[in-house]
Design an enzyme around this catalytic site. Structure first.
Site, PDB file in Angstrom:
ATOM      1  N   GLU A   1       4.402  16.403   1.133  1.00 46.68           N
ATOM      2  CA  GLU A   1       5.773  16.690   0.734  1.00 46.68           C
ATOM      3  C   GLU A   1       5.823  17.350  -0.630  1.00 46.68           C
ATOM      4  OE1 GLU A   1       7.049  12.657   1.343  1.00 46.68           O
ATOM      5  OE2 GLU A   1       6.963  12.244  -0.804  1.00 46.68           O
TER       6      GLU A   1
ATOM      7  N   CYS B   1       8.283  19.694  -7.565  1.00 48.32           N
ATOM      8  CA  CYS B   1       7.248  18.674  -7.707  1.00 48.32           C
ATOM      9  C   CYS B   1       6.264  18.845  -6.548  1.00 48.32           C
ATOM     10  CB  CYS B   1       7.928  17.306  -7.664  1.00 48.32           C
ATOM     11  SG  CYS B   1       6.783  15.935  -7.687  1.00 48.32           S
TER      12      CYS B   1
ATOM     13  N   CYS C   1      -3.981   9.349  -1.569  1.00 45.32           N
ATOM     14  CA  CYS C   1      -4.505   9.200  -2.927  1.00 45.32           C
ATOM     15  C   CYS C   1      -5.510   8.053  -2.943  1.00 45.32           C
ATOM     16  CB  CYS C   1      -3.349   8.893  -3.888  1.00 45.32           C
ATOM     17  SG  CYS C   1      -3.831   8.841  -5.624  1.00 45.32           S
TER      18      CYS C   1
ATOM     19  N   CYS D   1      -2.683   2.618  -7.006  1.00 46.52           N
ATOM     20  CA  CYS D   1      -1.826   1.926  -7.975  1.00 46.52           C
ATOM     21  C   CYS D   1      -0.892   1.003  -7.188  1.00 46.52           C
ATOM     22  CB  CYS D   1      -1.019   2.932  -8.789  1.00 46.52           C
ATOM     23  SG  CYS D   1      -2.047   4.055  -9.762  1.00 46.52           S
TER      24      CYS D   1
ATOM     25  N   CYS E   1       2.730   2.191  -6.200  1.00 47.46           N
ATOM     26  CA  CYS E   1       2.912   3.576  -5.761  1.00 47.46           C
ATOM     27  C   CYS E   1       2.695   3.696  -4.256  1.00 47.46           C
ATOM     28  CB  CYS E   1       1.948   4.488  -6.503  1.00 47.46           C
ATOM     29  SG  CYS E   1       2.095   6.213  -6.008  1.00 47.46           S
TER      30      CYS E   1
ATOM     31  N   GLY F   1      -0.944  12.241  -4.773  1.00 48.50           N
ATOM     32  CA  GLY F   1      -2.308  12.608  -5.153  1.00 48.50           C
ATOM     33  C   GLY F   1      -2.561  12.531  -6.640  1.00 48.50           C
ATOM     34  N   GLU F   2      -3.835  12.529  -6.996  1.00 47.97           N
ATOM     35  CA  GLU F   2      -4.250  12.521  -8.396  1.00 47.97           C
ATOM     36  C   GLU F   2      -4.821  13.912  -8.711  1.00 47.97           C
ATOM     37  OE1 GLU F   2      -4.193  10.906 -11.332  1.00 47.97           O
ATOM     38  OE2 GLU F   2      -5.448  12.566 -11.978  1.00 47.97           O
TER      39      GLU F   2
ATOM     40  N   HIS G   1       1.852   2.714 -18.024  1.00 48.67           N
ATOM     41  CA  HIS G   1       2.426   1.582 -17.278  1.00 48.67           C
ATOM     42  C   HIS G   1       2.097   0.186 -17.799  1.00 48.67           C
ATOM     43  CE1 HIS G   1       3.605   4.764 -14.734  1.00 48.67           C
ATOM     44  NE2 HIS G   1       2.543   4.832 -13.986  1.00 48.67           N
TER      45      HIS G   1
ATOM     46  N   CYS H   1      11.963   9.351  -3.394  1.00 46.95           N
ATOM     47  CA  CYS H   1      11.225   8.468  -2.503  1.00 46.95           C
ATOM     48  C   CYS H   1      10.164   7.588  -3.153  1.00 46.95           C
ATOM     49  CB  CYS H   1      10.584   9.278  -1.391  1.00 46.95           C
ATOM     50  SG  CYS H   1       9.998   8.256  -0.048  1.00 46.95           S
TER      51      CYS H   1
END
Ligand code: SAH
Length: 341
Positions: free
Chosen positions: A92, A105, A112, A116, A119, A159-160, A216, A333
């Site tokens: 997406e 974005c 991923c 996390c 996430c 994704g990273e 975080h 989302c």
């Protein structure tokens, strides 16, 4: 049909192809003009290219490798594009319009590996890296939906980015190139969960892109719980890499901090965060948690978030706190978010 997406080629690579085919290298710029400026729908529209050369292009490259399956959301608001890759995988991209900005974005991976806790992206595991062409095409499809060129790109989708460093950076160079879409480097933000080798490499690229680092938590124990990657790249090493990055590039890093009720939002944690960042010239972006199914956390109440914000501000740290009720965030989302709406 060739599987090589033409949008994954740097201008120099396309020039090399033109030469190989016995064409002058300026043909590459003509092609880019059709691809990125005129947004030609097909090769047939590229009238200033000789027909036999167009046939060679068709033989060697694919001109669209993403299929638009669905657009969620109304024009003028945050919209999400559901896209299908040639191997059937789904990704997406999100459009975030705000006043004079048209932000896109993008995702860099299918799934991923970072896992996390809060996430949604990592919860279905990792499938594969995206190619530069697949990243660039997300921006082009978003451009078509906007009806004009986006002003900002954020690498904050699924994704990273630094776990797919080469293709990510290649896509940045393609999007940034003045003969293509020409998105200014300072309008491009890469967000990392803290992959130190990626931060180190980016420092040497000579690119003026913005770097965001997802923090975080202000200490290792909690950060490792929320972000397993912290065991590999713990806070002290991460902060040192960020300091080195800033020293080398003179660019200010933005730290992302997702506020989660009763987990990382206390007054003591705000003070700890101040201590961690005080020596830095940096920005902090506080993001209220977007609830996700597999994670029991909630977003804090507004007063708690405001108090956290004020502790940072009073310490002289440039901080933003986005309104959690913004429809934009919801439509993004959970796992997606974009800076400075
Ligand atoms: N992997 C990169 C980029 C993708 S995520 C990174 O970690 O930075 C973009 C941002 O959204 C990150 O700061 C991420 O931690 C945050 N995020 C993920 N899930 C979220 C959620 N449920 N609520 C709020 N922010 C979230």
């Amino acid at each position: 049909m060739s599987p090589v997406p033409i949008h994954g080629l740097l201008l120099e690579e396309l020039e090399a192809f033109c030469k190989e085919q016995g064409q002058p290298s300026f043909r590459a710029k003509q092609i880019w003009d059709w691809l990125y400026v005129k947004r030609a729908a097909s090769l047939d529209e590229m009238k200033n290219l000789p027909a036999p050369f167009r046939a060679q292009l068709a033989e060697n490259f694919s001109f669209q490798c993403l299929e638009k399956l669905e657009i969620k959301g109304a024009p003028g608001e945050t919209q999400k594009l559901l896209l299908k890759l040639v191997d059937g995988e789904l990704i997406e991209a999100v459009l975030i319009p705000a006043r004079t900005r048209r932000t896109v974005c993008v995702s860099t991976q299918v799934g991923c590996k970072m896992a996390c806790a809060f996430c949604a992206s990592g919860q279905c595991g990792f499938r594969r890296n995206l190619t530069a062409g697949e990243i660039v095409e997300q921006v082009l499809l978003a451009t078509d939906v906007y009806g004009e060129r986006p002003t900002n790109i954020v690498y904050m989708g699924v994704g990273e980015p630094f776990d797919n460093y080469d293709e990510t950076l290649k896509s940045v160079r393609i999007l940034n190139h003045p003969d293509g879409l020409g998105i200014g480097a300072r309008k491009i933000t890469i967000s990392t969960s803290g992959v130190i080798p990626g931060i180190e490499r980016l420092a040497g690229e000579g690119l003026q892109v913005e770097l965001s680092v997802s923090l975080h938590a202000p200490e290792n124990e909690l950060r490792s719980k929320l972000m397993p990657l912290n065991k590999r790249y713990p806070l002290d090493a991460l902060m040192q890499a960020c300091a080195d990055y800033t020293a080398k590039t003179k660019r200010i890093i933005t730290f992302e901090y997702t506020l989660i009720k009763d987990l990382n939002n206390s007054a003591a944690q705000a003070r700890q965060l101040v201590k961690l960042l005080k020596k830095f010239s940096c920005r902090v972006n506080l993001i209220p948690l977007s609830p996700v199914e597999e994670f029991a956390g909630e977003r804090p109440d507004s007063e708690t978030m405001k108090a956290f914000f004020q502790t940072l501000e009073k310490a002289g740290i440039n901080t933003t706190l986005r309104d959690s009720k913004g429809s934009a965030l919801k439509a993004a989302c959970g796992q997606l978010r974009a800076r400075s709406l």
